[in-house]
Design a protein around this motif. Structure first.
Motif, short mmCIF file in Angstrom:
data_model
loop_
_atom_site.label_atom_id
_atom_site.label_comp_id
_atom_site.label_asym_id
_atom_site.label_seq_id
_atom_site.Cartn_x
_atom_site.Cartn_y
_atom_site.Cartn_z
N THR A 194 0.82 -1.21 0.00
CA THR A 194 0.00 0.00 0.00
C THR A 194 0.85 1.26 0.00
O THR A 194 0.37 2.33 -0.40
CB THR A 194 -0.96 0.04 1.21
N ARG A 195 2.11 1.15 0.42
CA ARG A 195 2.98 2.33 0.41
C ARG A 195 3.26 2.81 -1.02
O ARG A 195 2.97 3.95 -1.35
CB ARG A 195 4.29 2.05 1.17
N PRO A 196 3.83 1.98 -1.90
CA PRO A 196 4.05 2.46 -3.27
C PRO A 196 2.74 2.74 -4.02
O PRO A 196 2.70 3.60 -4.89
CB PRO A 196 4.85 1.33 -3.92
N PHE A 197 1.66 2.02 -3.65
CA PHE A 197 0.37 2.29 -4.27
C PHE A 197 -0.09 3.71 -3.94
O PHE A 197 -0.44 4.50 -4.83
CB PHE A 197 -0.67 1.28 -3.80
N GLY A 198 -0.06 4.05 -2.65
CA GLY A 198 -0.47 5.39 -2.24
C GLY A 198 0.44 6.47 -2.77
O GLY A 198 -0.02 7.55 -3.17
N ALA A 199 1.74 6.18 -2.80
CA ALA A 199 2.70 7.16 -3.32
C ALA A 199 2.48 7.41 -4.81
O ALA A 199 2.56 8.55 -5.27
CB ALA A 199 4.13 6.66 -3.08
N SER A 200 2.19 6.36 -5.55
CA SER A 200 1.93 6.50 -6.98
C SER A 200 0.67 7.31 -7.23
O SER A 200 0.61 8.13 -8.15
CB SER A 200 1.81 5.11 -7.64
N ILE A 201 -0.35 7.07 -6.39
CA ILE A 201 -1.59 7.86 -6.48
C ILE A 201 -1.29 9.33 -6.21
O ILE A 201 -1.78 10.22 -6.90
CB ILE A 201 -2.64 7.33 -5.50
N GLY A 202 -0.48 9.56 -5.15
CA GLY A 202 -0.13 10.94 -4.79
C GLY A 202 0.61 11.64 -5.92
O GLY A 202 0.30 12.79 -6.26
N ASP A 203 1.59 10.95 -6.51
CA ASP A 203 2.33 11.55 -7.62
C ASP A 203 1.44 11.76 -8.84
O ASP A 203 1.55 12.77 -9.54
CB ASP A 203 3.51 10.65 -8.00
N PHE A 204 0.56 10.80 -9.10
CA PHE A 204 -0.34 10.91 -10.25
C PHE A 204 -1.26 12.12 -10.11
O PHE A 204 -1.51 12.85 -11.08
CB PHE A 204 -1.18 9.64 -10.39
N LEU A 205 -1.74 12.37 -8.90
CA LEU A 205 -2.63 13.50 -8.68
C LEU A 205 -1.88 14.83 -8.68
O LEU A 205 -2.39 15.84 -9.20
CB LEU A 205 -3.36 13.33 -7.34
N SER A 206 -0.70 14.85 -8.09
CA SER A 206 -0.01 16.12 -7.85
C SER A 206 0.93 16.57 -8.96
O SER A 206 1.11 17.77 -9.18
CB SER A 206 0.78 16.04 -6.53
N GLN A 207 1.54 15.63 -9.67
CA GLN A 207 2.53 16.01 -10.67
C GLN A 207 1.89 16.67 -11.90
O GLN A 207 0.74 16.40 -12.22
CB GLN A 207 3.34 14.79 -11.10
N PRO A 208 2.63 17.55 -12.57
CA PRO A 208 2.08 18.23 -13.76
C PRO A 208 1.75 17.24 -14.88
O PRO A 208 2.31 16.14 -14.93
CB PRO A 208 3.20 19.19 -14.16
N ARG A 209 0.88 17.65 -15.75
CA ARG A 209 0.43 16.77 -16.83
C ARG A 209 1.59 16.34 -17.74
O ARG A 209 1.62 15.21 -18.23
CB ARG A 209 -0.64 17.48 -17.66
N LYS A 210 2.55 17.22 -17.95
CA LYS A 210 3.67 16.87 -18.82
C LYS A 210 4.54 15.78 -18.21
O LYS A 210 5.33 15.13 -18.93
CB LYS A 210 4.51 18.11 -19.11
N ALA A 211 4.41 15.59 -16.88
CA ALA A 211 5.18 14.54 -16.20
C ALA A 211 4.34 13.28 -15.99
O ALA A 211 4.78 12.34 -15.34
CB ALA A 211 5.70 15.05 -14.86
N GLY A 212 3.12 13.29 -16.52
CA GLY A 212 2.27 12.11 -16.41
C GLY A 212 1.25 12.16 -15.29
O GLY A 212 0.60 11.16 -15.00
N GLY A 213 1.08 13.34 -14.66
CA GLY A 213 0.13 13.48 -13.57
C GLY A 213 -1.11 14.26 -13.98
O GLY A 213 -1.28 14.60 -15.15
N LEU A 214 -1.95 14.55 -12.98
CA LEU A 214 -3.17 15.32 -13.25
C LEU A 214 -2.99 16.81 -12.99
O LEU A 214 -3.88 17.60 -13.28
CB LEU A 214 -4.32 14.78 -12.39
N GLY A 215 -1.86 17.16 -12.36
CA GLY A 215 -1.56 18.58 -12.16
C GLY A 215 -2.30 19.25 -11.03
O GLY A 215 -2.44 20.47 -11.02
N LEU A 216 -2.77 18.49 -10.03
CA LEU A 216 -3.48 19.09 -8.90
C LEU A 216 -2.53 19.80 -7.94
O LEU A 216 -2.96 20.62 -7.14
CB LEU A 216 -4.27 18.02 -8.14
#
Length: 249
Positions: A194-216
């Motif tokens: 659950t640690r890397p799962f949650g971290a991946s979710i966090g990065d996906f939500l927070s990182q900019p779109r150009k880096a593969g995230g949603l840019g929140l």
């Protein structure tokens, strides 16, 4: 003292995953957005963790607010431990993943050798609690390293990484509920995953779109999950539905 770990309910896993996500986004927020740097961020969060741990160990029973604050802070510190090795000292993610795997297994070996159990339902002595929190720290550090290894070094991307770990968690759940895999083993494997799962979710939500995230952004993502965690902790404090009900040897 009474057992100081909550019952493993759906709320346990929801808060744990959210705390994991906060660990990833809050570390990035403090380190990069607020320009504290890895060293200062590590120092500040470690001090806060030590203060919280003082009250956690001082308490003679499970207190939701203290327990989950400790989990959230140890998530941040575990993330920083991995990031420091990689970013400050240039240790490859393959090696940090191996190091934290060995440290976690060594902790489990010492814990079992001393107490003859790794059950979270038996955390009613100071020694067992110390083993428990040390194991928790290494699960977060290991999860961070493994998650970064898959998402970044292997170029899987944040969403793909999250789906991979979600699938692994599902396999563990099926093995436990369908094939009666040992409960303690299933718990700790799921806890690590659950640690890397949650971290991946966090990065996906927070990182900019150009880096593969949603840019929140790290601010928005951290705030959203912290408010949710706080709401659930208040609910658990009032209802006591996750209060430990038994003690096992």
């Amino acid at each position: 003292m009474l057992n100081k770990v909550p019952e493993v309910t759906i709320f346990f896993w929801i808060i744990k995953i959210m705390a994991t996500t906060v660990g990833e986004t809050a570390a990035d927020l403090l380190n990069e957005k607020l320009n504290l740097g890895l060293t200062n961020t590590t120092f500040v969060m470690s001090v806060l963790l030590l203060i919280t741990m003082f009250y956690q160990f001082k308490s003679g029973k499970y207190v939701p607010g203290i327990y989950w604050l400790a989990v959230t802070l140890i998530s941040v510190v575990g993330t920083l431990a991995s990031d420091n090795l990689t970013d400050h000292f240039g240790v490859p993610l393959e090696i940090t993943t191996t190091i934290f795997t060995i440290l976690l297994l060594a902790t489990f070996a010492a814990w079992y050798s001393s107490e003859k159990t790794l059950s979270i339902h038996s955390i009613y002595t100071t020694k067992r609690e110390a083993f428990y929190w040390l194991a928790i720290l290494f699960t977060f550090a290991l999860g961070t390293a493994a998650g970064d290894l898959i998402a970044e070094r292997l170029n899987m991307g944040y969403l793909t990484s999250a789906l991979i770990f979600a699938a692994l968690i599902a396999v563990v759940a099926i093995a436990y509920y369908r094939f009666n895999v040992n409960a303690v083993l299933a718990f700790w494997i799921a806890y690590v995953m659950t640690r890397p799962f949650g971290a991946s979710i966090g990065d996906f939500l927070s990182q900019p779109r150009k880096a593969g995230g949603l840019g929140l952004g790290t601010v928005g993502t951290s705030a959203l999950f912290l408010v949710t965690i706080l709401s659930l902790v208040i609910y658990l404090t009032k209802t006591k539905i996750d209060a430990p009900s038994s003690v096992e040897e």
